[in-house]
Design a protein around this motif. Structure first.
Motif, PDB file in Angstrom:
ATOM      1  N   GLY A   3       0.647  -1.113  -0.038  1.00  0.00           N
ATOM      2  CA  GLY A   3       0.161   0.076   0.022  1.00  0.00           C
ATOM      3  C   GLY A   3       0.703   1.187  -0.009  1.00  0.00           C
ATOM      4  N   GLN A   4       2.032   1.200   0.286  1.00  0.00           N
ATOM      5  CA  GLN A   4       3.103   2.229   0.252  1.00  0.00           C
ATOM      6  C   GLN A   4       3.104   3.000  -1.160  1.00  0.00           C
ATOM      7  N   LYS A   5       2.831   4.339  -1.143  1.00  0.00           N
ATOM      8  CA  LYS A   5       3.091   5.100  -2.369  1.00  0.00           C
ATOM      9  C   LYS A   5       4.666   5.467  -2.726  1.00  0.00           C
ATOM     10  N   THR A   6       5.090   5.052  -3.843  1.00  0.00           N
ATOM     11  CA  THR A   6       6.413   5.461  -3.960  1.00  0.00           C
ATOM     12  C   THR A   6       6.396   6.159  -5.651  1.00  0.00           C
ATOM     13  N   PRO A   9       3.060   4.166  -7.671  1.00  0.00           N
ATOM     14  CA  PRO A   9       1.931   5.795  -7.357  1.00  0.00           C
ATOM     15  C   PRO A   9       0.796   5.467  -6.863  1.00  0.00           C
ATOM     16  N   TYR A  10       0.144   4.005  -7.011  1.00  0.00           N
ATOM     17  CA  TYR A  10      -1.025   3.769  -6.254  1.00  0.00           C
ATOM     18  C   TYR A  10      -0.871   3.015  -5.307  1.00  0.00           C
ATOM     19  N   GLY A  11       0.192   2.636  -4.715  1.00  0.00           N
ATOM     20  CA  GLY A  11       0.761   1.772  -3.457  1.00  0.00           C
ATOM     21  C   GLY A  11       0.993   0.657  -4.031  1.00  0.00           C
ATOM     22  N   ARG A  12       1.927  -0.143  -3.091  1.00  0.00           N
ATOM     23  CA  ARG A  12       2.348  -1.347  -3.590  1.00  0.00           C
ATOM     24  C   ARG A  12       1.292  -2.420  -3.352  1.00  0.00           C
ATOM     25  N   ASP A  13       1.238  -3.092  -4.461  1.00  0.00           N
ATOM     26  CA  ASP A  13       0.188  -4.149  -4.833  1.00  0.00           C
ATOM     27  C   ASP A  13       0.863  -5.511  -4.725  1.00  0.00           C
ATOM     28  N   ALA A  14       0.439  -6.129  -3.477  1.00  0.00           N
ATOM     29  CA  ALA A  14       1.155  -7.511  -3.104  1.00  0.00           C
ATOM     30  C   ALA A  14       0.948  -8.578  -4.106  1.00  0.00           C
ATOM     31  N   MET A  15      -0.249  -8.494  -4.834  1.00  0.00           N
ATOM     32  CA  MET A  15      -0.301  -9.513  -5.872  1.00  0.00           C
ATOM     33  C   MET A  15       0.536  -9.483  -7.347  1.00  0.00           C
ATOM     34  N   THR A  16       0.713  -8.225  -7.305  1.00  0.00           N
ATOM     35  CA  THR A  16       1.710  -7.743  -8.835  1.00  0.00           C
ATOM     36  C   THR A  16       3.186  -7.620  -8.299  1.00  0.00           C
ATOM     37  N   MET A  17       3.144  -6.815  -7.040  1.00  0.00           N
ATOM     38  CA  MET A  17       4.546  -6.469  -6.844  1.00  0.00           C
ATOM     39  C   MET A  17       5.346  -7.324  -5.619  1.00  0.00           C
TER      40      MET A  17
END
Length: 252
Positions: free
Chosen positions: A139-142, A146-154
């Motif tokens: 969920g962290q935006k970097t 930009p929409y937050g870290r997505d565990a399923m893809t990242m």
């Protein structure tokens, strides 16, 4: 007038240049104090890669080597093997030590290299543009999430100290923080133990330090400390995660 606080001789007189609220300066102070207190300054080789961590070459009063991104542990290994009489440490960010330099970190631990790695974790690539790091939270935006870290893809954040406890050559592993006076005291204790493990020739020692990056997080210095306490601490295992067998077992 009685002097009750003095600058450590382990640091130069050059003022820190770090962003307001960044805790690199606190960590530098702890390392500088220990180099002085343990009489290591003249016998130490520090290794730092690129990024904010690389600037420590301007501040520590020991010999320093600049390494390519991710290669600090490899360079430190060469320095220690060439000069086993020297105390050798690395000072790295989380992106450096857990991403491009992950193989070097894991391999050094597996070989039980007699060096000490200091791993400054602020959940982001600090100097290179604020990109997502291996430690960035879900969920962290970097700048690259930009929409937050997505565990399923990242994927999920890497708790590297916890992983290293499973490697036999990693003799001392600790994860600490520098967000409060008490936490700073505990961080210094952990660093001292890591340094002593190397002095005793027991194997690889690794200390992760939760740190702040107000600039890339887009928050004030005060908000950065609050974010570390409420977001980072619940997601990373803290404490002495592995101690030498001489202290009563392989794990604390």
């Amino acid at each position: 007038m009685k002097s009750i606080f003095t600058k450590t001789t382990g640091l130069s007189d050059r003022p820190f240049h770090y962003c307001p609220g960044c805790t690199h300066g606190i960590i530098h102070r702890l390392i500088g104090e220990l180099l002085e207190e343990m009489n290591l300054i003249e016998n130490t080789i520090g290794v730092a890669p690129v990024g904010c961590s690389g600037f420590c070459e301007n501040y520590f009063m020991c010999d320093m080597i600049g390494a390519a991104h991710g290669r600090a542990v490899a360079v430190a290994t060469g320095a220690k093997r060439a000069r086993p009489d020297r105390f050798v440490f690395t000072y790295q960010g989380d992106g450096d030590g857990a991403s491009i330099g992950l193989a070097e970190t894991m391999s050094a631990a597996a070989r039980g290299e007699r060096i000490t790695s200091i791993f400054v974790n602020n959940c982001i690539y600090g100097m290179t543009g604020g990109q997502m790091a291996p430690t960035s939270l879900v969920g962290q935006k970097t700048s690259t999430s930009p929409y937050g870290r997505d565990a399923m893809t990242m994927g999920y954040p890497l708790d590297l100290p916890k992983v290293l406890t499973q490697i036999e050559g990693a003799v001392y592993v600790a994860s600490v923080s520098v967000d409060t006076p008490q936490a700073i005291k505990e961080a210094k204790k952990a660093l001292r133990k890591a340094f002593q493990v190397q002095r005793d020739g027991l194997g690889y020692s690794f200390v992760s330090i939760l740190s702040t990056c107000p600039t890339n997080w887009g928050v004030t210095p005060v908000e950065a400390l609050e974010w570390l306490q409420t977001k980072m601490k619940p997601n990373f295992t803290l404490g002495e995660l592995k101690v030498p067998a001489t202290e009563g077992g392989s794990e604390a």
